[in-house]
Write a protein that holds these residues in place. Structure first.
Motif, mmCIF file in Angstrom:
data_model
loop_
_atom_site.group_PDB
_atom_site.id
_atom_site.type_symbol
_atom_site.label_atom_id
_atom_site.label_comp_id
_atom_site.label_asym_id
_atom_site.label_seq_id
_atom_site.Cartn_x
_atom_site.Cartn_y
_atom_site.Cartn_z
ATOM 1 N N SER A 188 71.101 21.271 45.856
ATOM 2 C CA SER A 188 71.638 22.613 45.642
ATOM 3 C C SER A 188 70.600 23.708 45.814
ATOM 4 C CB SER A 188 72.263 22.702 44.240
ATOM 5 O OG SER A 188 73.306 21.761 44.104
ATOM 6 N N VAL A 189 69.432 23.552 45.178
ATOM 7 C CA VAL A 189 68.416 24.606 45.274
ATOM 8 C C VAL A 189 67.907 24.767 46.710
ATOM 9 C CG1 VAL A 189 66.130 25.353 44.507
ATOM 10 C CG2 VAL A 189 67.758 24.414 42.858
ATOM 11 N N PRO A 190 67.504 23.681 47.402
ATOM 12 C CA PRO A 190 67.114 23.853 48.811
ATOM 13 C C PRO A 190 68.246 24.404 49.671
ATOM 14 C CG PRO A 190 66.368 21.729 47.991
ATOM 15 C CD PRO A 190 67.283 22.299 46.947
ATOM 16 N N GLY A 191 69.490 24.003 49.354
ATOM 17 C CA GLY A 191 70.622 24.515 50.117
ATOM 18 C C GLY A 191 70.702 26.029 50.048
ATOM 19 N N HIS A 192 70.603 26.593 48.852
ATOM 20 C CA HIS A 192 70.641 28.050 48.711
ATOM 21 C C HIS A 192 69.483 28.693 49.467
ATOM 22 C CE1 HIS A 192 74.004 28.809 46.061
ATOM 23 N NE2 HIS A 192 73.628 27.817 45.259
ATOM 24 N N GLY A 193 68.314 28.083 49.372
ATOM 25 C CA GLY A 193 67.169 28.627 50.096
ATOM 26 C C GLY A 193 67.382 28.619 51.595
ATOM 27 N N LEU A 194 67.957 27.541 52.124
ATOM 28 C CA LEU A 194 68.172 27.428 53.567
ATOM 29 C C LEU A 194 69.266 28.380 54.052
ATOM 30 C CD1 LEU A 194 67.841 23.559 53.831
ATOM 31 C CD2 LEU A 194 66.277 25.254 54.805
ATOM 32 N N PHE A 195 70.286 28.610 53.228
ATOM 33 C CA PHE A 195 71.276 29.631 53.591
ATOM 34 C C PHE A 195 70.600 31.008 53.623
ATOM 35 C CE2 PHE A 195 74.215 26.723 50.975
ATOM 36 C CZ PHE A 195 74.378 25.860 52.042
ATOM 37 N N GLY A 196 69.676 31.231 52.684
ATOM 38 C CA GLY A 196 68.937 32.488 52.665
ATOM 39 C C GLY A 196 68.079 32.678 53.913
ATOM 40 N N VAL A 197 67.520 31.588 54.429
ATOM 41 C CA VAL A 197 66.734 31.675 55.664
ATOM 42 C C VAL A 197 67.596 32.235 56.787
ATOM 43 C CG1 VAL A 197 65.576 30.348 57.471
ATOM 44 C CG2 VAL A 197 65.094 29.853 55.066
ATOM 45 N N GLN A 198 68.830 31.743 56.897
ATOM 46 C CA GLN A 198 69.709 32.219 57.965
ATOM 47 C C GLN A 198 70.063 33.687 57.788
ATOM 48 O OE1 GLN A 198 70.200 30.242 60.561
ATOM 49 N NE2 GLN A 198 68.920 28.797 59.424
ATOM 50 N N MET A 199 70.360 34.087 56.564
ATOM 51 C CA MET A 199 70.682 35.493 56.321
ATOM 52 C C MET A 199 69.490 36.381 56.651
ATOM 53 S SD MET A 199 72.017 37.340 52.795
ATOM 54 C CE MET A 199 73.534 36.361 52.779
ATOM 55 N N GLY A 200 68.313 35.999 56.191
ATOM 56 C CA GLY A 200 67.124 36.803 56.432
ATOM 57 C C GLY A 200 66.708 36.825 57.888
ATOM 58 N N TYR A 201 66.953 35.723 58.590
ATOM 59 C CA TYR A 201 66.604 35.661 60.013
ATOM 60 C C TYR A 201 67.350 36.744 60.794
ATOM 61 C CZ TYR A 201 66.662 34.000 64.849
ATOM 62 O OH TYR A 201 66.570 33.923 66.211
ATOM 63 N N TYR A 202 68.650 36.818 60.587
ATOM 64 C CA TYR A 202 69.437 37.783 61.354
ATOM 65 C C TYR A 202 69.168 39.220 60.905
ATOM 66 C CZ TYR A 202 71.923 33.949 63.529
ATOM 67 O OH TYR A 202 72.230 32.828 64.261
ATOM 68 N N LEU A 203 68.907 39.432 59.619
ATOM 69 C CA LEU A 203 68.583 40.788 59.176
ATOM 70 C C LEU A 203 67.208 41.207 59.695
ATOM 71 C CD1 LEU A 203 69.954 40.745 55.521
ATOM 72 C CD2 LEU A 203 70.871 42.005 57.477
ATOM 73 N N GLY A 204 66.278 40.261 59.770
ATOM 74 C CA GLY A 204 64.974 40.566 60.346
ATOM 75 C C GLY A 204 65.064 40.894 61.818
ATOM 76 N N ARG A 205 65.877 40.127 62.548
ATOM 77 C CA ARG A 205 66.069 40.411 63.974
ATOM 78 C C ARG A 205 66.763 41.754 64.171
ATOM 79 N NH1 ARG A 205 66.280 36.348 67.734
ATOM 80 N NH2 ARG A 205 66.511 38.131 69.134
ATOM 81 N N ARG A 206 67.745 42.043 63.304
ATOM 82 C CA ARG A 206 68.488 43.300 63.447
ATOM 83 C C ARG A 206 67.572 44.511 63.249
ATOM 84 N NH1 ARG A 206 70.107 47.260 64.900
ATOM 85 N NH2 ARG A 206 71.834 48.528 64.136
ATOM 86 N N LYS A 207 66.705 44.456 62.249
ATOM 87 C CA LYS A 207 65.848 45.612 61.959
ATOM 88 C C LYS A 207 64.839 45.863 63.060
ATOM 89 C CE LYS A 207 62.679 47.521 58.500
ATOM 90 N NZ LYS A 207 63.388 48.806 58.360
ATOM 91 N N PHE A 208 64.393 44.790 63.712
ATOM 92 C CA PHE A 208 63.329 44.948 64.711
ATOM 93 C C PHE A 208 63.852 44.679 66.126
ATOM 94 C CE2 PHE A 208 61.271 44.207 60.694
ATOM 95 C CZ PHE A 208 60.301 45.194 60.673
#
Length: 221
Positions: A137-157
């Motif tokens: 569960s804990v790694p799962g939440h972290g890995l979902f967060g990676v995907q969210m942050g990846y696209y927001l990072g790409r969007r900003k830059f």
């Protein structure tokens, strides 16, 4: 106290690991703390939103509904909105990898509260629960967060507007599938579950490496 420590250990390990991975321009500790606190807030807002949804839309808790609506839609939706509130006014968000940093800290803050609720529960909790949630569960939440942050990072830059929508839709779809496979009682569903688990780790590590390579603070030559 021991169960509290067991519930907290995988979250703290994840935060420490990601802080180490942010090698070129680390975020201030106050922003790390802010991301984690936003995660705590998201856990309580998710509980409130879930309770409200159950009252407004009575439903049967099937594996599909529970996975995609009761869990993934509400959890990822609340985290996404709080993530926007965290990063939009944030001047420290100055490289693509920061999107992953903040999204994972927020997701692990959520997982911290959720983990405490389950692990210290007098009926559902205990050492077995702590172990299974530390692995899944804990790694799962972290890995979902990676995907969210990846696209927001790409969007900003320099990324397209569609990436902001992907920052919600991709974690939502992955989270829903993850929980759906877990909730199915048939042993057959273990196969796609573990396939998805491996896929999430491989993709997550690739996403982190890609955005690190895009850092404007990366030394050249």
């Amino acid at each position: 106290m021991v169960l509290f420590q067991l519930a907290s250990a995988p979250v703290l390990a994840g935060i420490f690991y990601l802080y180490i991975r942010d090698r070129y321009e680390k975020e201030p500790w106050r922003m790390v703390a802010a991301g984690t606190v936003y995660g705590w807030i998201s856990a309580f807002l998710t509980y409130g939103a879930g309770t409200l949804l159950e009252g407004l839309l009575p439903h049967e808790e099937t594996p599909f509904y529970t996975a995609f609506f009761s869990a993934a839609l509400i959890e990822e939706g609340v985290k996404f909105l709080l993530m926007l509130g965290l990063i939009l006014p944030n001047r420290q968000f100055n490289e693509p990898f920061d999107g992953i940093v903040y999204a994972v800290f927020l997701s692990l803050g959520f997982a911290w509260v959720e983990n405490l609720v389950y692990v210290v529960h007098p009926v559902m909790g205990g050492y077995g629960t702590a172990l299974s949630r530390a692995v899944l569960s804990v790694p799962g939440h972290g890995l979902f967060g990676v995907q969210m942050g990846y696209y927001l990072g790409r969007r900003k830059f320099g990324g397209g507007r569609w990436q902001r929508w992907a920052a919600f839709m991709v974690p939502f779809a992955l989270h829903g599938a993850y929980d759906y496979f877990l909730l199915r009682p048939e042993r057959f569903w273990d196969i796609p579950f573990w396939g998805l688990e491996v896929f999430l780790w491989i993709l997550g590590l690739r996403r982190m490496r890609e955005l690190l390579e895009r850092s404007p603070f990366r030394p050249t030559g």
